[in-house]
Motif scaffolding. Structure first.
Motif, PDB file in Angstrom:
ATOM      1  N   TRP A 195       9.766  -3.819   9.315  1.00 44.85           N
ATOM      2  CA  TRP A 195       9.691  -3.411   7.912  1.00 44.85           C
ATOM      3  C   TRP A 195       8.253  -3.311   7.416  1.00 44.85           C
ATOM      4  O   TRP A 195       7.858  -2.284   6.856  1.00 44.85           O
ATOM      5  CB  TRP A 195      10.493  -4.391   7.047  1.00 44.85           C
ATOM      6  CG  TRP A 195      10.673  -3.964   5.625  1.00 44.85           C
ATOM      7  CD1 TRP A 195      11.712  -3.237   5.131  1.00 44.85           C
ATOM      8  CD2 TRP A 195       9.812  -4.240   4.515  1.00 44.85           C
ATOM      9  NE1 TRP A 195      11.542  -3.042   3.780  1.00 44.85           N
ATOM     10  CE2 TRP A 195      10.380  -3.646   3.378  1.00 44.85           C
ATOM     11  CE3 TRP A 195       8.605  -4.922   4.379  1.00 44.85           C
ATOM     12  CZ2 TRP A 195       9.794  -3.715   2.119  1.00 44.85           C
ATOM     13  CZ3 TRP A 195       8.020  -4.995   3.127  1.00 44.85           C
ATOM     14  CH2 TRP A 195       8.612  -4.393   2.011  1.00 44.85           C
ATOM     15  N   SER A 196       7.467  -4.340   7.624  1.00 41.27           N
ATOM     16  CA  SER A 196       6.099  -4.365   7.099  1.00 41.27           C
ATOM     17  C   SER A 196       5.266  -3.222   7.665  1.00 41.27           C
ATOM     18  O   SER A 196       4.627  -2.474   6.913  1.00 41.27           O
ATOM     19  CB  SER A 196       5.422  -5.700   7.409  1.00 41.27           C
ATOM     20  OG  SER A 196       6.095  -6.753   6.787  1.00 41.27           O
ATOM     21  N   GLY A 197       5.249  -3.101   8.958  1.00 37.40           N
ATOM     22  CA  GLY A 197       4.452  -2.050   9.593  1.00 37.40           C
ATOM     23  C   GLY A 197       4.916  -0.662   9.213  1.00 37.40           C
ATOM     24  O   GLY A 197       4.090   0.225   8.933  1.00 37.40           O
ATOM     25  N   ASP A 198       6.218  -0.470   9.184  1.00 35.33           N
ATOM     26  CA  ASP A 198       6.759   0.847   8.817  1.00 35.33           C
ATOM     27  C   ASP A 198       6.375   1.220   7.391  1.00 35.33           C
ATOM     28  O   ASP A 198       5.944   2.338   7.122  1.00 35.33           O
ATOM     29  CB  ASP A 198       8.283   0.866   8.961  1.00 35.33           C
ATOM     30  CG  ASP A 198       8.741   0.818  10.407  1.00 35.33           C
ATOM     31  OD1 ASP A 198       7.914   0.975  11.322  1.00 35.33           O
ATOM     32  OD2 ASP A 198       9.956   0.596  10.626  1.00 35.33           O
ATOM     33  N   ASP A 229      11.789   5.195  -2.536  1.00 33.73           N
ATOM     34  CA  ASP A 229      12.366   4.718  -1.272  1.00 33.73           C
ATOM     35  C   ASP A 229      12.032   3.248  -1.036  1.00 33.73           C
ATOM     36  O   ASP A 229      12.864   2.486  -0.556  1.00 33.73           O
ATOM     37  CB  ASP A 229      11.869   5.563  -0.102  1.00 33.73           C
ATOM     38  CG  ASP A 229      12.402   6.988  -0.129  1.00 33.73           C
ATOM     39  OD1 ASP A 229      13.411   7.251  -0.819  1.00 33.73           O
ATOM     40  OD2 ASP A 229      11.797   7.843   0.545  1.00 33.73           O
ATOM     41  N   LEU A 230      10.812   2.854  -1.387  1.00 34.21           N
ATOM     42  CA  LEU A 230      10.416   1.461  -1.237  1.00 34.21           C
ATOM     43  C   LEU A 230      11.246   0.570  -2.160  1.00 34.21           C
ATOM     44  O   LEU A 230      11.688  -0.503  -1.751  1.00 34.21           O
ATOM     45  CB  LEU A 230       8.922   1.286  -1.515  1.00 34.21           C
ATOM     46  CG  LEU A 230       8.363  -0.131  -1.448  1.00 34.21           C
ATOM     47  CD1 LEU A 230       8.658  -0.792  -0.101  1.00 34.21           C
ATOM     48  CD2 LEU A 230       6.857  -0.110  -1.721  1.00 34.21           C
ATOM     49  N   LEU A 270       1.329  -0.398  -2.037  1.00 35.15           N
ATOM     50  CA  LEU A 270       0.655  -1.144  -0.969  1.00 35.15           C
ATOM     51  C   LEU A 270       0.699  -2.647  -1.250  1.00 35.15           C
ATOM     52  O   LEU A 270       1.013  -3.449  -0.364  1.00 35.15           O
ATOM     53  CB  LEU A 270      -0.791  -0.677  -0.801  1.00 35.15           C
ATOM     54  CG  LEU A 270      -1.594  -1.382   0.288  1.00 35.15           C
ATOM     55  CD1 LEU A 270      -0.943  -1.205   1.655  1.00 35.15           C
ATOM     56  CD2 LEU A 270      -3.031  -0.872   0.301  1.00 35.15           C
ATOM     57  N   GLU A 271       0.412  -3.034  -2.474  1.00 32.53           N
ATOM     58  CA  GLU A 271       0.466  -4.449  -2.847  1.00 32.53           C
ATOM     59  C   GLU A 271       1.888  -5.003  -2.698  1.00 32.53           C
ATOM     60  O   GLU A 271       2.084  -6.134  -2.253  1.00 32.53           O
ATOM     61  CB  GLU A 271      -0.023  -4.633  -4.280  1.00 32.53           C
ATOM     62  CG  GLU A 271      -0.070  -6.070  -4.729  1.00 32.53           C
ATOM     63  CD  GLU A 271      -0.483  -6.220  -6.185  1.00 32.53           C
ATOM     64  OE1 GLU A 271      -0.288  -7.340  -6.704  1.00 32.53           O
ATOM     65  OE2 GLU A 271      -0.964  -5.253  -6.809  1.00 32.53           O
ATOM     66  N   ALA A 272       2.865  -4.199  -3.073  1.00 33.27           N
ATOM     67  CA  ALA A 272       4.265  -4.615  -2.960  1.00 33.27           C
ATOM     68  C   ALA A 272       4.633  -4.894  -1.506  1.00 33.27           C
ATOM     69  O   ALA A 272       5.239  -5.927  -1.189  1.00 33.27           O
ATOM     70  CB  ALA A 272       5.179  -3.539  -3.543  1.00 33.27           C
ATOM     71  N   GLY A 309       5.980  -8.294   2.628  1.00 34.57           N
ATOM     72  CA  GLY A 309       5.845  -8.266   4.080  1.00 34.57           C
ATOM     73  C   GLY A 309       5.353  -9.572   4.669  1.00 34.57           C
ATOM     74  O   GLY A 309       5.844 -10.018   5.712  1.00 34.57           O
ATOM     75  N   GLU A 310       4.398 -10.210   4.015  1.00 39.71           N
ATOM     76  CA  GLU A 310       3.891 -11.498   4.513  1.00 39.71           C
ATOM     77  C   GLU A 310       5.011 -12.531   4.567  1.00 39.71           C
ATOM     78  O   GLU A 310       5.163 -13.251   5.550  1.00 39.71           O
ATOM     79  CB  GLU A 310       2.770 -12.012   3.611  1.00 39.71           C
ATOM     80  CG  GLU A 310       1.470 -11.274   3.762  1.00 39.71           C
ATOM     81  CD  GLU A 310       0.409 -11.761   2.779  1.00 39.71           C
ATOM     82  OE1 GLU A 310       0.566 -12.870   2.203  1.00 39.71           O
ATOM     83  OE2 GLU A 310      -0.572 -11.031   2.592  1.00 39.71           O
ATOM     84  N   MET A 311       5.779 -12.589   3.511  1.00 45.98           N
ATOM     85  CA  MET A 311       6.866 -13.563   3.434  1.00 45.98           C
ATOM     86  C   MET A 311       7.962 -13.237   4.459  1.00 45.98           C
ATOM     87  O   MET A 311       8.465 -14.127   5.155  1.00 45.98           O
ATOM     88  CB  MET A 311       7.440 -13.562   2.019  1.00 45.98           C
ATOM     89  CG  MET A 311       8.469 -14.623   1.767  1.00 45.98           C
ATOM     90  SD  MET A 311       8.982 -14.643   0.039  1.00 45.98           S
ATOM     91  CE  MET A 311       7.523 -15.328  -0.696  1.00 45.98           C
TER      92      MET A 311
END
Length: 138
Positions: free
Chosen positions: A52-55, A70-71, A109-111, A116-118
């Motif tokens: 998910w994060s990378g995509d 979409d995000l 990007l911030e979202a 993504g980190e979590m």
């Protein structure tokens, strides 16, 4: 230890995992105390959100006009998936970020970075537990 009785589970019964980021009581309730269902949900989580994060970093970096909507949809789905396994904090943050993104209070990007980190930390914990369980024959 069995959270209800404060005793270890009976011999031959696999203990419910204590995974950081997952509320075991909520997961047990959602899964009807079925460890097998919980395990299947964890497999689906890794399958559906492992990249998910990378995509999403790639998508938002490309600046697609539809990427924000979409995000938001993806964050909404992630929130639901996280809730089903008891990852309450991840579900809460995904919902907050989804709302903030819709309101223009946060950039895509911030979202992605925040959620993504979590998510990635949770996926690492789940993966380690699954590998450990597999090594034990579970």
């Amino acid at each position: 230890m069995n959270a209800i009785t404060s005793r270890p589970p009976p011999h031959g019964v696999e203990a419910w995992p204590g995974l950081p980021g997952i509320d075991a009581a909520a997961a047990k309730e959602y899964c009807g105390n079925s460890l097998e269902l919980f395990k299947r949900l964890l497999v689906l989580l890794r399958k559906n959100y492992g990249d998910w994060s990378g995509d999403w970093l790639a998508v938002v970096s490309a600046g697609s006009a539809s990427s924000k909507a979409d995000l938001c949809a993806s964050l909404h789905k992630l929130r639901g998936g996280a809730s089903t396994i008891g990852a309450s904090h991840l579900a809460l943050v995904a919902g907050q970020v989804e709302h903030s993104l819709k309101e223009g209070q946060v950039q895509p990007l911030e979202a992605v970075q925040r959620v993504g980190e979590m998510l990635d930390r949770l996926l690492v914990q789940v993966g380690e537990w699954q590998e450990s369980a597999q090594a034990r024959g579970g």
